[in-house]
Write a protein that holds these residues in place. Structure first.
Motif, PDB file in Angstrom:
ATOM      1  N   GLY A 368      36.077  39.602  48.359  1.00  0.00           N
ATOM      2  CA  GLY A 368      37.758  39.429  48.512  1.00  0.00           C
ATOM      3  C   GLY A 368      38.447  39.183  49.240  1.00  0.00           C
ATOM      4  O   GLY A 368      39.250  38.234  48.798  1.00  0.00           O
ATOM      5  N   GLU A 369      38.144  38.600  50.154  1.00  0.00           N
ATOM      6  CA  GLU A 369      38.572  38.284  51.931  1.00  0.00           C
ATOM      7  C   GLU A 369      38.860  36.547  51.315  1.00  0.00           C
ATOM      8  O   GLU A 369      39.804  35.524  52.076  1.00  0.00           O
ATOM      9  N   VAL A 370      37.807  35.903  50.713  1.00  0.00           N
ATOM     10  CA  VAL A 370      38.077  34.230  50.874  1.00  0.00           C
ATOM     11  C   VAL A 370      39.033  34.123  49.670  1.00  0.00           C
ATOM     12  O   VAL A 370      39.561  33.089  49.113  1.00  0.00           O
ATOM     13  N   ASN A 371      38.514  35.166  48.263  1.00  0.00           N
ATOM     14  CA  ASN A 371      38.885  34.472  47.154  1.00  0.00           C
ATOM     15  C   ASN A 371      38.563  36.154  45.958  1.00  0.00           C
ATOM     16  O   ASN A 371      38.082  36.471  45.503  1.00  0.00           O
ATOM     17  N   LYS A 372      40.234  36.112  46.142  1.00  0.00           N
ATOM     18  CA  LYS A 372      40.211  37.452  45.744  1.00  0.00           C
ATOM     19  C   LYS A 372      40.174  37.052  44.377  1.00  0.00           C
ATOM     20  O   LYS A 372      39.631  38.399  43.182  1.00  0.00           O
ATOM     21  N   LYS A 373      40.170  36.492  43.476  1.00  0.00           N
ATOM     22  CA  LYS A 373      39.970  35.736  42.244  1.00  0.00           C
ATOM     23  C   LYS A 373      38.692  35.499  41.479  1.00  0.00           C
ATOM     24  O   LYS A 373      38.828  35.483  40.454  1.00  0.00           O
ATOM     25  N   ALA A 374      37.893  35.932  42.534  1.00  0.00           N
ATOM     26  CA  ALA A 374      36.402  35.165  41.818  1.00  0.00           C
ATOM     27  C   ALA A 374      36.010  36.385  40.903  1.00  0.00           C
ATOM     28  O   ALA A 374      36.379  37.177  40.835  1.00  0.00           O
ATOM     29  N   PRO A 375      34.529  35.769  39.923  1.00  0.00           N
ATOM     30  CA  PRO A 375      34.920  36.604  38.655  1.00  0.00           C
ATOM     31  C   PRO A 375      34.274  37.333  39.374  1.00  0.00           C
ATOM     32  O   PRO A 375      33.653  39.145  38.986  1.00  0.00           O
ATOM     33  N   PHE A 376      33.997  37.590  40.208  1.00  0.00           N
ATOM     34  CA  PHE A 376      32.053  38.744  41.032  1.00  0.00           C
ATOM     35  C   PHE A 376      33.319  39.657  41.337  1.00  0.00           C
ATOM     36  O   PHE A 376      33.199  40.765  41.098  1.00  0.00           O
ATOM     37  N   VAL A 377      34.456  39.575  41.892  1.00  0.00           N
ATOM     38  CA  VAL A 377      35.302  40.320  42.660  1.00  0.00           C
ATOM     39  C   VAL A 377      35.914  41.539  41.947  1.00  0.00           C
ATOM     40  O   VAL A 377      36.199  42.992  41.853  1.00  0.00           O
ATOM     41  N   LYS A 378      36.187  40.619  40.788  1.00  0.00           N
ATOM     42  CA  LYS A 378      36.634  40.641  39.784  1.00  0.00           C
ATOM     43  C   LYS A 378      35.988  41.874  38.902  1.00  0.00           C
ATOM     44  O   LYS A 378      36.842  43.575  38.291  1.00  0.00           O
ATOM     45  N   ASP A 379      35.085  42.065  38.651  1.00  0.00           N
ATOM     46  CA  ASP A 379      33.867  42.461  37.624  1.00  0.00           C
ATOM     47  C   ASP A 379      33.791  44.219  38.875  1.00  0.00           C
ATOM     48  O   ASP A 379      33.451  45.221  37.946  1.00  0.00           O
ATOM     49  N   VAL A 380      33.443  44.029  39.681  1.00  0.00           N
ATOM     50  CA  VAL A 380      33.072  44.551  40.758  1.00  0.00           C
ATOM     51  C   VAL A 380      34.352  45.835  40.844  1.00  0.00           C
ATOM     52  O   VAL A 380      34.430  47.047  40.935  1.00  0.00           O
ATOM     53  N   ALA A 381      35.617  45.247  41.093  1.00  0.00           N
ATOM     54  CA  ALA A 381      36.769  45.807  40.409  1.00  0.00           C
ATOM     55  C   ALA A 381      36.800  46.983  38.992  1.00  0.00           C
ATOM     56  O   ALA A 381      37.091  47.914  39.522  1.00  0.00           O
ATOM     57  N   LYS A 382      36.537  46.213  38.530  1.00  0.00           N
ATOM     58  CA  LYS A 382      36.307  47.143  36.800  1.00  0.00           C
ATOM     59  C   LYS A 382      35.190  48.195  37.062  1.00  0.00           C
ATOM     60  O   LYS A 382      35.299  48.816  36.860  1.00  0.00           O
ATOM     61  N   LEU A 383      33.926  48.166  37.533  1.00  0.00           N
ATOM     62  CA  LEU A 383      32.660  48.649  38.125  1.00  0.00           C
ATOM     63  C   LEU A 383      33.628  51.012  38.301  1.00  0.00           C
ATOM     64  O   LEU A 383      33.436  51.252  38.205  1.00  0.00           O
ATOM     65  N   ALA A 384      34.320  49.868  39.423  1.00  0.00           N
ATOM     66  CA  ALA A 384      34.846  51.144  40.750  1.00  0.00           C
ATOM     67  C   ALA A 384      35.901  51.829  39.928  1.00  0.00           C
ATOM     68  O   ALA A 384      35.702  53.207  39.545  1.00  0.00           O
ATOM     69  N   GLU A 385      36.559  51.121  38.713  1.00  0.00           N
ATOM     70  CA  GLU A 385      37.181  51.750  38.403  1.00  0.00           C
ATOM     71  C   GLU A 385      36.612  52.536  36.798  1.00  0.00           C
ATOM     72  O   GLU A 385      36.994  53.972  36.954  1.00  0.00           O
ATOM     73  N   MET A 386      36.221  52.278  36.311  1.00  0.00           N
ATOM     74  CA  MET A 386      35.370  52.531  35.244  1.00  0.00           C
ATOM     75  C   MET A 386      34.969  54.428  36.395  1.00  0.00           C
ATOM     76  O   MET A 386      34.499  55.600  35.048  1.00  0.00           O
ATOM     77  N   MET A 387      33.477  54.066  37.893  1.00  0.00           N
ATOM     78  CA  MET A 387      32.749  55.575  38.332  1.00  0.00           C
ATOM     79  C   MET A 387      34.556  56.474  39.119  1.00  0.00           C
ATOM     80  O   MET A 387      34.130  58.021  38.429  1.00  0.00           O
ATOM     81  N   CYS A 388      35.203  55.716  38.922  1.00  0.00           N
ATOM     82  CA  CYS A 388      36.616  56.369  39.702  1.00  0.00           C
ATOM     83  C   CYS A 388      36.947  57.254  37.453  1.00  0.00           C
ATOM     84  O   CYS A 388      37.290  58.416  38.080  1.00  0.00           O
ATOM     85  N   GLN A 389      37.184  56.600  36.822  1.00  0.00           N
ATOM     86  CA  GLN A 389      37.734  57.697  35.450  1.00  0.00           C
ATOM     87  C   GLN A 389      36.474  58.102  35.164  1.00  0.00           C
ATOM     88  O   GLN A 389      36.781  59.042  34.791  1.00  0.00           O
TER      89      GLN A 389
END
Length: 395
Positions: A368-389
């Motif tokens: 994410g420090e190199v490319n915040k819009k990378a699909p990998f970064v976005k998918d990990v963020a979605k996983l984090a959101e799911m886990m917190c929910q």
């Protein structure tokens, strides 16, 4: 008969919890009279004879209960047993007339928080209720255990450590689970968490496992290193450590203390199963089962799932994650085929990174420090959101 006593008007202090006093009509009348009939909603009085059961609505609403107990009445003792059975964690104060030391000790051994003298003295009762509320609040804080998750990977090289290092940062950024997130590297032989973070900690998880009676929250905090992304890591040892040297009881105690110190704990486990690594996985509130879209990966993942079924791991605690996911036109086995083959719902997918991830790891930074819009970064963020929910945003 129910009434509500004016606590604040008499003491200048408001009760922190909804407390009920259940006692005989004569004792309740004396207590009501002590405050001149003013009313508030914090200390409720219920007039009942010693043998009458505690009403259902009181059992449901009470956050603390002061209950009259007559040791010479079987019905009164059965009423106390009813309360302990239906609300085992409810703070309970026993109101007893002429209690001797032997009776007080017996009641304390049965889980009573304190013994209140009858007839009631309002100031004394109020002080004891306040003290019991404070003690209960402290105990609840000590017993609060943060969610703990691990990523189960059936074969090496599936990218579990890479996902976990990014996931720790994403959970901390997500915020609803709390900002203090700790990733513990339990891969004692080939752990790479610190390396991928560009860190060389002086201490490791081995120091905690060998601490014995010295192990406490302070030592865990001293061993953990905060990354520049805000989350913490406890690194694997620099030297290869025999897996059989780990004491299960010490490991589980260390994990419990870590869950008290942090808002969310993640574990990176070795690929090979041992008694202690399986115990650590089973102690987790969430098991993220990582697979890919290869025949070999699916076969090994299926074996892991069968193991967890044999161990009676609740399926609600497991989440199937497809890593390096690609569209079906580029992959012979699609995500739907993964779900059908393993007979599990795919909870999340992590996109295959086309470029940048290896380079970022070589630099000891997150993608994410190199490319915040990378699909990998976005998918990990979605996983984090799911886990917190899943844990209701507790933190």
């Amino acid at each position: 008969m129910r009434s509500e006593l004016n606590i604040a008007g008499n003491s200048g202090t408001e009760l922190p919890m909804n407390a009920f006093v259940v006692a005989s009509p004569a004792h309740i009348a004396r207590l009501d009279g002590a405050v001149g009939g003013s009313r508030t909603s914090k200390l409720n009085t219920i007039a009942l004879d010693a043998g009458q059961p505690v009403p259902t609505n009181v059992m449901d609403q009470a956050e603390m209960l002061v209950l009259e107990i007559d040791p010479n009445s079987e019905a009164s003792l059965l009423r106390m047993e009813q309360v302990r059975r239906e609300r085992p964690n409810l703070p309970l104060l026993a109101a007893v007339e002429n209690a001797d030391l032997r009776l007080v000790r017996a009641l304390l051994r049965q889980g009573v928080a304190d013994v209140v003298a009858l007839p009631f003295d309002f100031d004394e009762l109020f002080t004891q209720v306040i003290d019991a509320a404070a003690a209960n609040s402290h105990a609840a804080g000590m017993d609060r255990l943060a969610p703990m998750a691990t990523m189960v990977h059936a074969v090496g090289g599936t990218g579990a450590t890479t996902i976990l290092t990014h996931l720790a940062s994403a959970i901390a950024d997500e915020g609803t689970c709390g900002s203090r997130v700790c990733l513990i590297d339990l891969d004692l032989q080939f752990g790479e968490v610190a390396t991928q973070m560009g860190l060389t900690p002086q201490n490791s998880v081995l120091d905690l496992l060998e601490a014995g009676e010295r192990l406490d929250g302070d030592l865990i905090r001293d061993t953990a290193v905060q990354t520049k992304y805000g989350h913490y890591i406890i690194a694997a040892p620099a030297q290869i450590t025999p897996l059989e040297d780990v004491d299960v009881d010490r490991l589980l105690r260390m994990l419990t203390l870590a869950r008290r110190e942090y808002d969310y704990v993640l574990l990176d486990l070795p690929v090979n199963w041992t008694n202690w690594s399986l115990s650590a996985a089973l102690a987790c509130t969430d098991m993220l089962v990582l697979t890919d879209q290869s025949i070999t990966g699916l076969r090994q993942t299926k074996r892991c799932l069968e193991l967890f079924d044999m161990m009676d791991v609740p399926r609600d605690n497991m989440r199937l994650i497809v890593n390096r996911a690609e569209k079906k036109m580029f992959q012979s086995i699609g995500v739907h085929e993964v779900s059908d083959t393993l007979h599990r719902t795919v909870a999340a997918t992590i996109a295959k990174d086309k470029a940048g991830l290896d380079s970022a790891q070589d630099q000891g930074i997150l993608l994410g420090e190199v490319n915040k819009k990378a699909p990998f970064v976005k998918d990990v963020a979605k996983l984090a959101e799911m886990m917190c929910q899943r844990h209701g945003g507790q933190g």
